[in-house]
Design an enzyme around this catalytic site. Sequence first.
Site, PDB file in Angstrom:
ATOM      1  N   SER A  71       0.861  -1.185   0.000  1.00 30.52           N
ATOM      2  CA  SER A  71       0.000   0.000   0.000  1.00 30.52           C
ATOM      3  C   SER A  71       0.894   1.230   0.000  1.00 30.52           C
ATOM      4  CB  SER A  71      -0.864  -0.007   1.275  1.00 30.52           C
ATOM      5  OG  SER A  71      -1.639   1.170   1.347  1.00 30.52           O
ATOM      6  N   TYR A 101      -1.826  -1.339  10.690  1.00 27.29           N
ATOM      7  CA  TYR A 101      -1.954  -1.545   9.240  1.00 27.29           C
ATOM      8  C   TYR A 101      -0.717  -1.023   8.513  1.00 27.29           C
ATOM      9  CZ  TYR A 101      -3.967  -1.336   4.540  1.00 27.29           C
ATOM     10  OH  TYR A 101      -4.207  -1.500   3.181  1.00 27.29           O
TER      11      TYR A 101
HETATM   12  N1  LIG Z   1      -9.051  -0.859  -0.787  1.00 19.34           N
HETATM   13  C1  LIG Z   1      -7.998  -0.042  -0.735  1.00 19.34           C
HETATM   14  O1  LIG Z   1      -8.141   1.172  -0.902  1.00 19.34           O
HETATM   15  C2  LIG Z   1      -6.616  -0.594  -0.477  1.00 19.34           C
HETATM   16  C3  LIG Z   1      -5.530   0.289  -0.550  1.00 19.34           C
HETATM   17  C4  LIG Z   1      -4.246  -0.196  -0.402  1.00 19.34           C
HETATM   18  C5  LIG Z   1      -4.039  -1.552  -0.185  1.00 19.34           C
HETATM   19  N2  LIG Z   1      -5.102  -2.381  -0.105  1.00 19.34           N
HETATM   20  C6  LIG Z   1      -4.831  -3.801   0.126  1.00 19.34           C
HETATM   21  O2  LIG Z   1      -5.478  -4.589  -0.855  1.00 19.34           O
HETATM   22  C7  LIG Z   1      -5.901  -5.828  -0.290  1.00 19.34           C
HETATM   23  C8  LIG Z   1      -7.384  -6.037  -0.527  1.00 19.34           C
HETATM   24  O3  LIG Z   1      -8.099  -4.979   0.077  1.00 19.34           O
HETATM   25  P1  LIG Z   1      -9.670  -4.795  -0.082  1.00 19.34           P
HETATM   26  O4  LIG Z   1      -9.920  -3.344   0.044  1.00 19.34           O
HETATM   27  O5  LIG Z   1     -10.169  -5.537  -1.262  1.00 19.34           O
HETATM   28  O6  LIG Z   1     -10.180  -5.527   1.252  1.00 19.34           O
HETATM   29  P2  LIG Z   1     -11.642  -6.123   1.566  1.00 19.34           P
HETATM   30  O7  LIG Z   1     -11.744  -6.212   3.047  1.00 19.34           O
HETATM   31  O8  LIG Z   1     -12.658  -5.335   0.857  1.00 19.34           O
HETATM   32  O9  LIG Z   1     -11.572  -7.588   0.955  1.00 19.34           O
HETATM   33  C9  LIG Z   1     -10.591  -8.480   1.472  1.00 19.34           C
HETATM   34  C10 LIG Z   1     -10.913  -9.917   1.120  1.00 19.34           C
HETATM   35  O10 LIG Z   1      -9.923 -10.717   1.777  1.00 19.34           O
HETATM   36  C11 LIG Z   1     -10.577 -11.724   2.541  1.00 19.34           C
HETATM   37  N3  LIG Z   1      -9.780 -12.045   3.730  1.00 19.34           N
HETATM   38  C12 LIG Z   1      -9.597 -11.273   4.823  1.00 19.34           C
HETATM   39  N4  LIG Z   1      -8.847 -11.914   5.719  1.00 19.34           N
HETATM   40  C13 LIG Z   1      -8.536 -13.124   5.171  1.00 19.34           C
HETATM   41  C14 LIG Z   1      -7.799 -14.231   5.630  1.00 19.34           C
HETATM   42  N5  LIG Z   1      -7.239 -14.244   6.844  1.00 19.34           N
HETATM   43  N6  LIG Z   1      -7.674 -15.300   4.818  1.00 19.34           N
HETATM   44  C15 LIG Z   1      -8.254 -15.310   3.610  1.00 19.34           C
HETATM   45  N7  LIG Z   1      -8.991 -14.288   3.117  1.00 19.34           N
HETATM   46  C16 LIG Z   1      -9.121 -13.209   3.899  1.00 19.34           C
HETATM   47  C17 LIG Z   1     -11.935 -11.146   2.911  1.00 19.34           C
HETATM   48  O11 LIG Z   1     -12.865 -12.171   3.234  1.00 19.34           O
HETATM   49  C18 LIG Z   1     -12.295 -10.358   1.656  1.00 19.34           C
HETATM   50  O12 LIG Z   1     -12.937 -11.171   0.705  1.00 19.34           O
HETATM   51  C19 LIG Z   1      -5.517  -5.761   1.183  1.00 19.34           C
HETATM   52  O13 LIG Z   1      -4.281  -6.405   1.377  1.00 19.34           O
HETATM   53  C20 LIG Z   1      -5.399  -4.276   1.450  1.00 19.34           C
HETATM   54  O14 LIG Z   1      -4.540  -3.991   2.506  1.00 19.34           O
HETATM   55  C21 LIG Z   1      -6.390  -1.940  -0.240  1.00 19.34           C
END
Ligand SMILES: NC(=O)c1ccc[n+]([C@@H]2O[C@H](COP(=O)([O-])OP(=O)(O)OC[C@H]3O[C@@H](n4cnc5c(N)ncnc54)[C@H](O)[C@@H]3O)[C@@H](O)[C@H]2O)c1
Length: 265
Positions: A142, A156
Site C-alpha cells: 500500500s 496496518y
Molecule cells: N481498498 C484499498 O483502498 C486498499 C488500498 C491499499 C491496499 N489495499 C490492500 O489490498 C488488499 C485487498 O483490500 P480490499 O480493500 O479488497 O479488502 P476487503 O476487506 O474489501 O476484501 C478483502 C478480502 O480478503 C478476505 N480475507 C480477509 N482476511 C482473510 C484471511 N485471513 N484469509 C483469507 N482471506 C481473507 C476477505 O474475506 C475479503 O474477501 C488488502 O491487502 C489491502 O490492505 C487496499
Amino acid sequence: MAKLDGKAALITGAAAGLGEGIATAYAKYGAKMVLVDLDPRVEETAQRLRAEYGSEIITVVANVADRAQMDEAARKGAEAFGAIDIACCNAGVCRLAPFEEMDDATRDFHIDVNIKGVWNTCKAVIPYMLKQGGGSIVIASSVTGDIVADAGEAAYAMTKAALVGLTKCLAVEYAGRNIRVNCSQLGYARTPMVEKMAVESNPENPEAAIAAIAAGVPMGRLAKPIEVGELFAFLGSDESSYLTGSQIVIDGGSTLPETMSIGTN
Ligand SMILES: NC(=O)c1ccc[n+]([C@@H]2O[C@H](COP(=O)([O-])OP(=O)(O)OC[C@H]3O[C@@H](n4cnc5c(N)ncnc54)[C@H](O)[C@@H]3O)[C@@H](O)[C@H]2O)c1
C-alpha cells in the site's frame, strides 16, 4: 492470444473487493485460477467468472494466516492445473484505532493476516514455481506505511510497509531462479474494507469520508478494483518480464501534491 493464457494463478482474498477485481482481470486475460478466501462467497466470484469468461477455476476456503491451509490450497491448485505460475497475495485487513487504544490482539491480527498471510502464501507456492522453472508473485502492499499514513493506522501501516521489505528480499533471492516478486502500492479503491474504514472515521456520515478521500486525489476519484486487477495482470504476466523487486504506486496521483494550497489551478 491473451497475456495470461495457459497460466495458473492463485489469488487470495478473492471473494470481494480488490481480489474480485484481480480475479476478473485474470479471467479476462485467460488465466486458470485458484481463488482463496476465508469467506465461502468466493464460490460466487468463481461462478460469475466461469459464466462470463468460461474460466477454469477452483475455490478454496482458507485462512491465509494458517500455513497448513495455504499449503493445501497451493497443492489443490497444482493438482488441478499442473502448475502455479502466479500468486497474487492480496488478502489483508485494516482496523483503525488511536495508538494508545489499540490492543496487542489487534496488532497481532494485522501481523497474522497481512504479514504472515503473505509469507504463508509465498511459502506455499514457491516450491511449485521452483519445480516448474519460474513464476511471478504480486504482493498487495500500500502507499500506507511506506509512503504516507493516516492517524489510527499504526498496525496496518506497519504491516504494509513490511511487505515492501519482503518483496525486495524475495526478488533478489529468487531472481536467478526465474521467480519475479513485485508489489503494488495502492492509494484508495472503494471496497468493503474502505467502506468500513469510512464508518470508523465518520460514523455519522461515512459517505462524506469517502468523498473527502476523492477530493484529495488529483484524479478526483478512488480506484476501481478492475484498475488494480489490470496492474496485477501485467505484473503476473510475461509482459513484465524485466520487473522484479519493484514497488508500483497506483494512486491517481494521491501521494503527489506537496501542499493543498500552493499552485495555479
Ligand atoms: N481498498 C484499498 O483502498 C486498499 C488500498 C491499499 C491496499 N489495499 C490492500 O489490498 C488488499 C485487498 O483490500 P480490499 O480493500 O479488497 O479488502 P476487503 O476487506 O474489501 O476484501 C478483502 C478480502 O480478503 C478476505 N480475507 C480477509 N482476511 C482473510 C484471511 N485471513 N484469509 C483469507 N482471506 C481473507 C476477505 O474475506 C475479503 O474477501 C488488502 O491487502 C489491502 O490492505 C487496499
